[in-house]
Design a protein around this motif. Sequence first.
Motif, PDB file in Angstrom:
ATOM      1  N   ARG A  89     -27.973  29.968 -16.667  1.00  0.00           N
ATOM      2  CA  ARG A  89     -26.731  29.939 -15.887  1.00  0.00           C
ATOM      3  C   ARG A  89     -25.542  29.394 -16.676  1.00  0.00           C
ATOM      4  O   ARG A  89     -24.397  29.814 -16.468  1.00  0.00           O
ATOM      5  CB  ARG A  89     -26.952  29.087 -14.634  1.00  0.00           C
ATOM      6  N   GLN A  90     -25.800  28.476 -17.609  1.00  0.00           N
ATOM      7  CA  GLN A  90     -24.711  27.813 -18.317  1.00  0.00           C
ATOM      8  C   GLN A  90     -24.093  28.658 -19.422  1.00  0.00           C
ATOM      9  O   GLN A  90     -22.984  28.366 -19.877  1.00  0.00           O
ATOM     10  CB  GLN A  90     -25.212  26.485 -18.910  1.00  0.00           C
ATOM     11  N   ASN A  91     -24.807  29.719 -19.882  1.00  0.00           N
ATOM     12  CA  ASN A  91     -24.253  30.505 -20.995  1.00  0.00           C
ATOM     13  C   ASN A  91     -24.233  32.014 -20.753  1.00  0.00           C
ATOM     14  O   ASN A  91     -23.670  32.768 -21.552  1.00  0.00           O
ATOM     15  CB  ASN A  91     -25.003  30.206 -22.300  1.00  0.00           C
TER      16      ASN A  91
ATOM     17  N   GLU B 168     -30.299  29.571  -3.006  1.00  0.00           N
ATOM     18  CA  GLU B 168     -29.582  28.353  -3.390  1.00  0.00           C
ATOM     19  C   GLU B 168     -28.710  28.605  -4.615  1.00  0.00           C
ATOM     20  O   GLU B 168     -27.556  28.168  -4.674  1.00  0.00           O
ATOM     21  CB  GLU B 168     -30.576  27.227  -3.669  1.00  0.00           C
ATOM     22  N   ALA B 169     -29.264  29.318  -5.601  1.00  0.00           N
ATOM     23  CA  ALA B 169     -28.507  29.605  -6.823  1.00  0.00           C
ATOM     24  C   ALA B 169     -27.274  30.437  -6.532  1.00  0.00           C
ATOM     25  O   ALA B 169     -26.239  30.293  -7.192  1.00  0.00           O
ATOM     26  CB  ALA B 169     -29.400  30.325  -7.830  1.00  0.00           C
ATOM     27  N   ASN B 170     -27.360  31.323  -5.534  1.00  0.00           N
ATOM     28  CA  ASN B 170     -26.254  32.221  -5.229  1.00  0.00           C
ATOM     29  C   ASN B 170     -25.257  31.660  -4.229  1.00  0.00           C
ATOM     30  O   ASN B 170     -24.204  32.252  -3.999  1.00  0.00           O
ATOM     31  CB  ASN B 170     -26.800  33.556  -4.712  1.00  0.00           C
TER      32      ASN B 170
ATOM     33  N   THR C  13     -26.952  33.432 -11.094  1.00  0.00           N
ATOM     34  CA  THR C  13     -26.728  34.154  -9.850  1.00  0.00           C
ATOM     35  C   THR C  13     -27.069  35.629 -10.049  1.00  0.00           C
ATOM     36  O   THR C  13     -27.199  36.110 -11.188  1.00  0.00           O
ATOM     37  CB  THR C  13     -25.276  34.041  -9.393  1.00  0.00           C
ATOM     38  N   LYS C  14     -27.175  36.364  -8.947  1.00  0.00           N
ATOM     39  CA  LYS C  14     -27.450  37.799  -9.027  1.00  0.00           C
ATOM     40  C   LYS C  14     -26.308  38.516  -9.739  1.00  0.00           C
ATOM     41  O   LYS C  14     -26.544  39.430 -10.550  1.00  0.00           O
ATOM     42  CB  LYS C  14     -27.622  38.369  -7.614  1.00  0.00           C
ATOM     43  N   ALA C  15     -25.075  38.122  -9.457  1.00  0.00           N
ATOM     44  CA  ALA C  15     -23.931  38.761 -10.112  1.00  0.00           C
ATOM     45  C   ALA C  15     -23.966  38.526 -11.623  1.00  0.00           C
ATOM     46  O   ALA C  15     -23.685  39.434 -12.415  1.00  0.00           O
ATOM     47  CB  ALA C  15     -22.629  38.231  -9.519  1.00  0.00           C
TER      48      ALA C  15
END
Length: 377
Positions: free
Chosen positions: A154-156, A343-345, A196-198
């Motif tokens: 998620r961070q990169n 939760e992530a999204n 995220t999904k996006a």
Amino acid sequence: MTPNPLALIAEITHRCPLHCVYCSNPLELAAVKDELSTSAWIDVFQQAGKLGMLHAHFTGGEPLARADLTELIAGACTAGLYTNLITSGIGLAEPRLRQLVDTGLDHIQISFQDSREDAANWIAGAKSHAHKIELSRVIRQYKVAFTVNLVVHRQNIDYLDEMISFIEQLAPERMEIAHTQYYGWALRNRAALLPTKAQLDKAVETVAAAEKRLAGRIRIDSVVPDYYARFPKACMGGWGRRLMLINPAGKVLPCHAAEVIPALTFENVRERSLEYIWQESASFQKFRGDAWMPEPCRSCDLRTQDFGGCRCQALLLAGDAATTDPACSLAPAHHIVEAAVAEANSNPAVSEFVSAASFVQLEQLTRNLWSYRKNPD
């Protein structure tokens, strides 16, 4: 009789100069005093060659932490194994690289945490990025196959195109874009790592464009993270079907995380031969075939392709190593993965991590406090 394994994953040490927050190694690491000796490892390689194995993958921890690495590479080469060094590159200068290549090293794989120096050093917990870049340039001067591994999270992931261009400049034959796998520290830091999904959809498009652009020059291997796949990965090609992993203390495992399953006892090369462990040990036979499978796996047409998914992930997420991997959309416990994805999204990006280093420091502080309370003088 089960066909012989194809490759040996040699975890020659758990020592590592990095403290990557996505590390999937076990939380309980083997101590230096328990590591197999040089002669014990060379005997293992001889057994592997006689079993018909083709590859020896040297990993850890950081395999360069072993002063006898050149001897170990030589032992694997003598046994007829193709040798692959999987490394952070820390501890590898040109003289040692030359020695390893002259000994017979066939392939080297270097991990990068990012294309941006500050971010890479932050994720790794060490100032290692600049050294890796210089080392990559030196590697290209030698006749050795070269892979660059990049862990995506998620961070990169939002600037994956930049990272691919960065790796392209290092001129490897192969680029591995590895989405974080949620074991060990990565599972503890999942909220900060799961994209995220996006983000994932954009990354898939980016990889597809890069594969087309780099075709014939750099091979790209990339797999979507388990949590977004409809069906689970065939972990390690299936439990005890293709690979054997030996940890630094000599335990023989079907995968690097298998010791999280408390009901299993794993044989040690100090006491049993590789052939016996592969063909007869209870631990390697436990999840072979489909007799162990519950529904919906047992009647699923994909059971010979994904083998019910990952046994360790099933235990870590659902509490039962013999259940269908919750990453599977058909799994009874799939709601666990759905909740993590939801939760992530829905939540803002988390940027605070628990690292191996900080966790050890926290545990040490806790022990010191308890000691003081018992012995205040």
